[in-house]
Design a protein around this motif. Structure first.
Motif, PDB file in Angstrom:
ATOM      1  N   HIS A 155       6.893   3.423  -5.161  1.00 50.47           N
ATOM      2  CA  HIS A 155       6.389   2.044  -5.134  1.00 50.47           C
ATOM      3  C   HIS A 155       5.651   1.624  -6.395  1.00 50.47           C
ATOM      4  CE1 HIS A 155       7.535   1.032  -1.059  1.00 50.47           C
ATOM      5  NE2 HIS A 155       6.941   2.120  -0.580  1.00 50.47           N
ATOM      6  N   GLN A 201       6.074   0.490   4.624  1.00 50.23           N
ATOM      7  CA  GLN A 201       5.455  -0.698   4.046  1.00 50.23           C
ATOM      8  C   GLN A 201       6.309  -1.952   4.248  1.00 50.23           C
ATOM      9  OE1 GLN A 201       5.615  -1.460  -0.126  1.00 50.23           O
ATOM     10  NE2 GLN A 201       3.433  -1.886  -0.262  1.00 50.23           N
ATOM     11  N   GLN A 202       7.632  -1.767   4.269  1.00 45.47           N
ATOM     12  CA  GLN A 202       8.536  -2.910   4.419  1.00 45.47           C
ATOM     13  C   GLN A 202       8.538  -3.481   5.831  1.00 45.47           C
ATOM     14  OE1 GLN A 202      11.838  -0.406   2.093  1.00 45.47           O
ATOM     15  NE2 GLN A 202      12.561  -2.417   2.654  1.00 45.47           N
ATOM     16  N   ARG A 237       0.663  -1.585  -3.095  1.00 45.16           N
ATOM     17  CA  ARG A 237       1.981  -1.163  -2.621  1.00 45.16           C
ATOM     18  C   ARG A 237       1.939   0.172  -1.887  1.00 45.16           C
ATOM     19  NH1 ARG A 237       5.558  -2.034  -8.154  1.00 45.16           N
ATOM     20  NH2 ARG A 237       4.893  -4.177  -8.637  1.00 45.16           N
TER      21      ARG A 237
END
Length: 327
Positions: free
Chosen positions: A56, A267-268, A13
């Motif tokens: 995360h 990250q998304q 993550r």
């Protein structure tokens, strides 16, 4: 140190921003926190400005101040650890009076919260009789207790418009108040407070970003000065920034807010390139894996609010939460 399967999964993550060699120094704290959450029946609420290994890896609920306020209502755990700043922990306590609320570092303050006192609010009321007081959630419980209703940067427009009045006292952020006044047309009386992160951004910063990064879309937080908001392509809360990226799919974007926001959002959206202008919040950065672990191990740094203050402050927060906010 050999990572467990669980730690290895968690690393995926944050691998986009945390080098493996650095993660190896974090594993012991991460694993201890995950174990302690079970032992203490605890949940971790983390603001968008937390570092990625908190946001995360160990957080259970993440978001901006409005999202955390709403989610706090439904928390079933006996212990809440608020990875953010003190006023957020107070808000969680207001909404969960029977739960234990911990903050990793009691010194995690806020320039806005420290800019105004309950006495200041009473003075503003005395000078402007009959004018409703709308208070930004970035304030102490004592200040909220002197207010009529709270707001966040994400719902301020809806809160102001819900009152149906031509004039309000909106405290303590003078820049947020000015930006909201322009959107609503409501006359706003404010207070000389500002966020030490957002007030440092300038139109020159925006111009420099545009010069260096062709085609960049600039998203600014409404705590920024109005001339910075004017220089941006869009202004909104941290949650609204995320929604903008999700819906508009910009190829390149700059988030004009606290440093860690870009790291957490990137990250998304792997197809979007994030330019990272960086103003750090020293208070948010007091939250570390070590301080979260210590709070859970020792059950220290509990945040409480006197009952007479809590009852009145809770009313202001609950009034805010009752206002419907558009998508």
């Amino acid at each position: 140190m050999t990572m467990t399967v669980n730690a290895a999964d968690l690393y995926q993550r944050v691998s986009h921003v945390v080098p493996a060699i650095e993660w190896a120094t974090m594993v012991e704290d991460v694993e201890a926190i995950m174990r302690l959450k079970v032992e203490r029946n605890a949940v971790i609420l983390a603001h968008n400005y937390m570092t990625p290994e908190i946001f995360h890896a160990v957080a259970d609920i993440t978001g901006d101040s409005l999202a955390l306020a709403r989610e706090a209502i439904d928390v079933e755990a006996e212990v809440i650890v608020l990875a953010g700043v003190h006023f957020m922990a107070e808000t969680a306590k207001l909404l969960n009076p029977d739960k234990t609320v911990l903050i990793p570092d009691l010194a995690s303050g806020c320039s806005l919260a420290e800019s105004i006192t309950a006495a200041d609010v009473r003075a503003l009321r005395a000078a402007n009789p009959g004018v409703p007081v709308v208070t930004y959630v970035n304030t102490s419980a004592a200040v909220k207790a002197e207010s009529d209703i709270c707001c966040t940067s994400g719902n301020a427009v809806e809160i102001i418009e819900s009152l149906g009045v031509p004039k309000v006292i909106m405290i303590p952020d003078r820049f947020l108040a000015a930006n909201i006044a322009r959107k609503t047309g409501v006359e706003v009386i404010t207070h000389p407070g500002a966020c030490e992160v957002h007030e440092r951004f300038t139109p020159a910063d925006i111009a420099d970003i545009r010069e260096k990064w062709a085609g960049v879309t600039v998203l600014a937080h409404p705590e920024c000065p109005p001339n910075v908001v004017d220089a941006a392509d869009y202004a909104g809360s941290t949650a609204q920034m995320v929604s903008y990226v999700a819906n508009q799919h910009p190829k390149r974007v700059a988030l004009i807010t606290e440093c860690s926001m870009s790291d957490n959002v990137a990250q998304q959206f792997p197809s979007t390139e994030f330019v990272r202008p960086c103003n750090l919040c020293p208070h948010m950065k007091r939250n570390t894996l070590a301080s979260i672990r210590h709070a859970l191990e020792t059950m220290t740094n509990e945040v409480t609010v006197p009952a007479d203050v809590a009852d009145r402050a809770r009313t202001s927060v609950e009034r805010m939460l009752a206002v419907k906010v558009g998508k």
